[in-house]
Design a protein around this motif. Structure first.
Motif, PDB file in Angstrom:
ATOM      1  N   VAL A 129     -11.760 -30.863  -4.358  1.00 29.48           N
ATOM      2  CA  VAL A 129     -12.907 -30.653  -5.251  1.00 29.48           C
ATOM      3  C   VAL A 129     -13.335 -32.009  -5.797  1.00 29.48           C
ATOM      4  CG1 VAL A 129     -13.656 -29.618  -7.427  1.00 29.48           C
ATOM      5  CG2 VAL A 129     -12.215 -28.300  -5.857  1.00 29.48           C
ATOM      6  N   ASP A 130     -14.572 -32.348  -5.566  1.00 30.97           N
ATOM      7  CA  ASP A 130     -15.129 -33.631  -5.999  1.00 30.97           C
ATOM      8  C   ASP A 130     -15.843 -33.442  -7.338  1.00 30.97           C
ATOM      9  OD1 ASP A 130     -16.859 -35.901  -6.334  1.00 30.97           O
ATOM     10  OD2 ASP A 130     -16.619 -36.337  -4.203  1.00 30.97           O
ATOM     11  N   ALA A 131     -15.325 -34.104  -8.378  1.00 28.77           N
ATOM     12  CA  ALA A 131     -15.856 -33.896  -9.734  1.00 28.77           C
ATOM     13  C   ALA A 131     -16.843 -34.982 -10.149  1.00 28.77           C
ATOM     14  CB  ALA A 131     -14.698 -33.833 -10.723  1.00 28.77           C
ATOM     15  N   ARG A 132     -17.508 -35.582  -9.167  1.00 31.90           N
ATOM     16  CA  ARG A 132     -18.503 -36.605  -9.521  1.00 31.90           C
ATOM     17  C   ARG A 132     -19.899 -35.983  -9.476  1.00 31.90           C
ATOM     18  NH1 ARG A 132     -17.616 -40.818  -5.117  1.00 31.90           N
ATOM     19  NH2 ARG A 132     -17.612 -38.880  -3.923  1.00 31.90           N
ATOM     20  N   ASN A 133     -20.923 -36.809  -9.653  1.00 26.99           N
ATOM     21  CA  ASN A 133     -22.271 -36.246  -9.584  1.00 26.99           C
ATOM     22  C   ASN A 133     -22.734 -36.169  -8.123  1.00 26.99           C
ATOM     23  OD1 ASN A 133     -23.404 -38.738  -8.810  1.00 26.99           O
ATOM     24  ND2 ASN A 133     -23.623 -39.359 -10.940  1.00 26.99           N
ATOM     25  N   GLU A 134     -23.861 -35.535  -7.934  1.00 23.71           N
ATOM     26  CA  GLU A 134     -24.313 -35.249  -6.576  1.00 23.71           C
ATOM     27  C   GLU A 134     -24.617 -36.520  -5.787  1.00 23.71           C
ATOM     28  OE1 GLU A 134     -27.532 -32.496  -6.446  1.00 23.71           O
ATOM     29  OE2 GLU A 134     -27.389 -32.224  -4.281  1.00 23.71           O
ATOM     30  N   GLY A 153      -5.958 -41.339  -8.600  1.00 27.04           N
ATOM     31  CA  GLY A 153      -6.488 -42.505  -7.883  1.00 27.04           C
ATOM     32  C   GLY A 153      -7.947 -42.329  -7.502  1.00 27.04           C
ATOM     33  N   GLY A 154      -8.319 -41.098  -7.231  1.00 33.92           N
ATOM     34  CA  GLY A 154      -9.721 -40.774  -6.977  1.00 33.92           C
ATOM     35  C   GLY A 154     -10.315 -41.473  -5.763  1.00 33.92           C
ATOM     36  N   MET A 155     -11.641 -41.455  -5.716  1.00 33.96           N
ATOM     37  CA  MET A 155     -12.336 -42.000  -4.549  1.00 33.96           C
ATOM     38  C   MET A 155     -12.093 -43.487  -4.379  1.00 33.96           C
ATOM     39  SD  MET A 155     -13.637 -39.945  -2.553  1.00 33.96           S
ATOM     40  CE  MET A 155     -14.572 -41.000  -1.489  1.00 33.96           C
ATOM     41  N   CYS A 205     -12.130 -37.652  -9.059  1.00 41.64           N
ATOM     42  CA  CYS A 205     -13.436 -38.257  -9.385  1.00 41.64           C
ATOM     43  C   CYS A 205     -13.397 -39.698  -8.883  1.00 41.64           C
ATOM     44  CB  CYS A 205     -13.771 -38.135 -10.862  1.00 41.64           C
ATOM     45  SG  CYS A 205     -12.534 -38.760 -12.003  1.00 41.64           S
ATOM     46  N   HIS A 206     -13.921 -40.642  -9.648  1.00 39.87           N
ATOM     47  CA  HIS A 206     -13.961 -42.015  -9.149  1.00 39.87           C
ATOM     48  C   HIS A 206     -12.575 -42.664  -9.114  1.00 39.87           C
ATOM     49  CE1 HIS A 206     -18.305 -42.349  -9.049  1.00 39.87           C
ATOM     50  NE2 HIS A 206     -18.349 -41.782 -10.236  1.00 39.87           N
ATOM     51  N   GLY A 207     -11.703 -42.231 -10.027  1.00 44.53           N
ATOM     52  CA  GLY A 207     -10.427 -42.916 -10.187  1.00 44.53           C
ATOM     53  C   GLY A 207     -10.508 -43.863 -11.374  1.00 44.53           C
ATOM     54  N   ASP A 228     -13.352 -37.241 -15.313  1.00 42.82           N
ATOM     55  CA  ASP A 228     -14.153 -36.073 -14.941  1.00 42.82           C
ATOM     56  C   ASP A 228     -13.336 -35.091 -14.101  1.00 42.82           C
ATOM     57  OD1 ASP A 228     -16.257 -37.175 -16.284  1.00 42.82           O
ATOM     58  OD2 ASP A 228     -17.194 -38.042 -14.506  1.00 42.82           O
ATOM     59  N   SER A 229     -12.356 -35.607 -13.353  1.00 40.98           N
ATOM     60  CA  SER A 229     -11.493 -34.705 -12.571  1.00 40.98           C
ATOM     61  C   SER A 229     -10.664 -33.840 -13.511  1.00 40.98           C
ATOM     62  CB  SER A 229     -10.580 -35.511 -11.642  1.00 40.98           C
ATOM     63  OG  SER A 229      -9.889 -36.496 -12.384  1.00 40.98           O
ATOM     64  N   VAL A 230     -10.236 -34.421 -14.606  1.00 42.98           N
ATOM     65  CA  VAL A 230      -9.453 -33.656 -15.585  1.00 42.98           C
ATOM     66  C   VAL A 230     -10.338 -32.595 -16.239  1.00 42.98           C
ATOM     67  CG1 VAL A 230      -8.081 -33.824 -17.690  1.00 42.98           C
ATOM     68  CG2 VAL A 230      -7.959 -35.639 -15.990  1.00 42.98           C
TER      69      VAL A 230
END
Lengths: 140, 221
Positions: B119-124, B194-196, B164-166, B171-173
């Motif tokens: 699941v990617d929690a960043r913006n579109e 670590g994210g993206m 998310c970005h890491g 935002d992932s949390v």
């Protein structure tokens, strides 16, 4: 001329933030000055539009000295907050002050702090200039 | 002379009051009408802040695992000051996972059957620029927009990896917290700190464009 420069600056900065309110909300939160969700939300939701309104008053030449006073009320605390954060970053990263670069939430993206402070100093000077002069509609 | 100054001062104060009230009214109406206007009542940071260091049920990396992002360079020095530089967020009550485990899950056949989902929690915009192949977009700032598509997938999955970005991005949390709040069992949600940033730096594959677009490129270490 002064009110045009200040007015356009406010409109541009406000529009940049109003278009991406969530990004602005995150930046406001990073200052760690406000912790209540409603306060953070209100600042992030309203401040960009408030700046646009302030800019429009200046551009239209309506209540110019009042808008200049409001402008000072926005710029002085904001500049203090930016400076405070830059000093904290400088201490955390152990780098020269002018090398500190971050997105202050001004609508201009990441900027070096010294440049940002000069810009804000200029806007404060313009606000003071408009505040000090006699109000003459139609003239900058 | 003093009277003149006082009158001038009062006049300026009156104008400032007018500008402030009109500006505030304008701002309230504009935010209400704007398509991306913020809700004043919603808590956009349900985790309560990334400095919260409550219970952390971390899946500690195995001896051969890379250390978490704490040793990686930050994406920029514009990261929040709420946490020390280079620190990994310590989410309240969330399970953390690390690169070796995430890479193993990515290569696991169960990912192809949607038993393991990302699941990617960043913006579109960030998602379209490159995401873990097959990941679901779930921007926690617009949950109502993404719940309908994401919920069936996360409810059916055995393992959900949220990223998310890491760096200090939390935002992932927030996304993991929202999923738990709507009933997804917390035991199967793992936050990849670590994210993206880390994923890409490890040369792992990225999918550009929409989900399952098939446009795969390798991350640049």
């Amino acid at each position: 001329m002064a009110r045009w420069v200040l007015g356009v600056a406010y409109v541009c900065m406000g529009v940049a933030k109003a278009l991406h309110p969530v990004d602005f909300l995150k930046l406001v939160r990073q200052y760690d000055l406000f912790h209540h969700a409603a306060v953070l939300n209100a600042i992030a939701a309203w401040l960009p539009w408030f700046e646009i309104a302030c800019g429009l008053f200046l551009i239209a030449g309506i209540a110019v000295r009042g808008a200049a006073l409001v402008s000072l009320g926005l710029l002085i605390p904001f500049t203090a907050a930016v400076l405070h954060r830059a000093l904290a970053l400088k201490a955390a990263l152990a780098i020269p002050f002018c090398m500190v670069k971050f997105d202050c939430g001004c609508g201009t993206g990441e900027e070096f702090i010294c440049r940002k402070l000069v810009e804000n100093g200029g806007l404060i000077a313009l606000s003071l200039w408009l505040l000090a002069r006699r109000s003459r509609p139609g003239r900058g | 002379m003093a009277l003149t100054i006082w009158r001038g001062f009062r006049s300026v104060l009156g104008e400032a009051w007018l500008v402030a009230v009109a500006g505030l009214l304008f701002a309230m109406v504009a935010n209400q009408l704007a398509p991306h206007g913020l809700s004043l009542t919603r808590n956009y940071f349900p985790t309560g802040g990334i400095t919260n260091q409550m219970e952390v049920r971390a899946i500690l990396p195995a001896a051969t695992n890379r250390a978490p992002l704490a040793i990686m360079a930050p994406r920029s020095i514009s990261q929040p000051l709420a946490v020390p530089a280079l620190a990994t967020p310590k989410p309240a009550g969330q399970q953390m996972t690390f690169s070796n485990q995430v890479i193993a899950w990515f290569g696991d056949a169960r990912r192809l059957t949607q038993h393991i989902v990302f699941v990617d929690a960043r913006n579109e915009a960030d998602y379209l620029a490159g995401h873990v192949p097959g990941a679901w977009l779930f921007n926690p700032y617009e949950p109502e927009k993404y719940f309908p598509s994401v919920m069936p997938a996360v409810q059916a999955a055995e393992i959900i990896v949220v990223y998310c970005h890491g760096g200090n991005c939390d935002d992932s949390v927030s996304a993991a917290t929202l999923l738990k709040e709507v009933g997804v069992p917390g035991e199967k949600i793992y936050v990849y700190g670590g994210g993206m940033g880390e994923w890409e730096s490890l040369g792992q594959p990225l999918e550009t464009g929409p989900q399952n677009s098939g446009q795969i490129r390798k991350g640049a270490p």
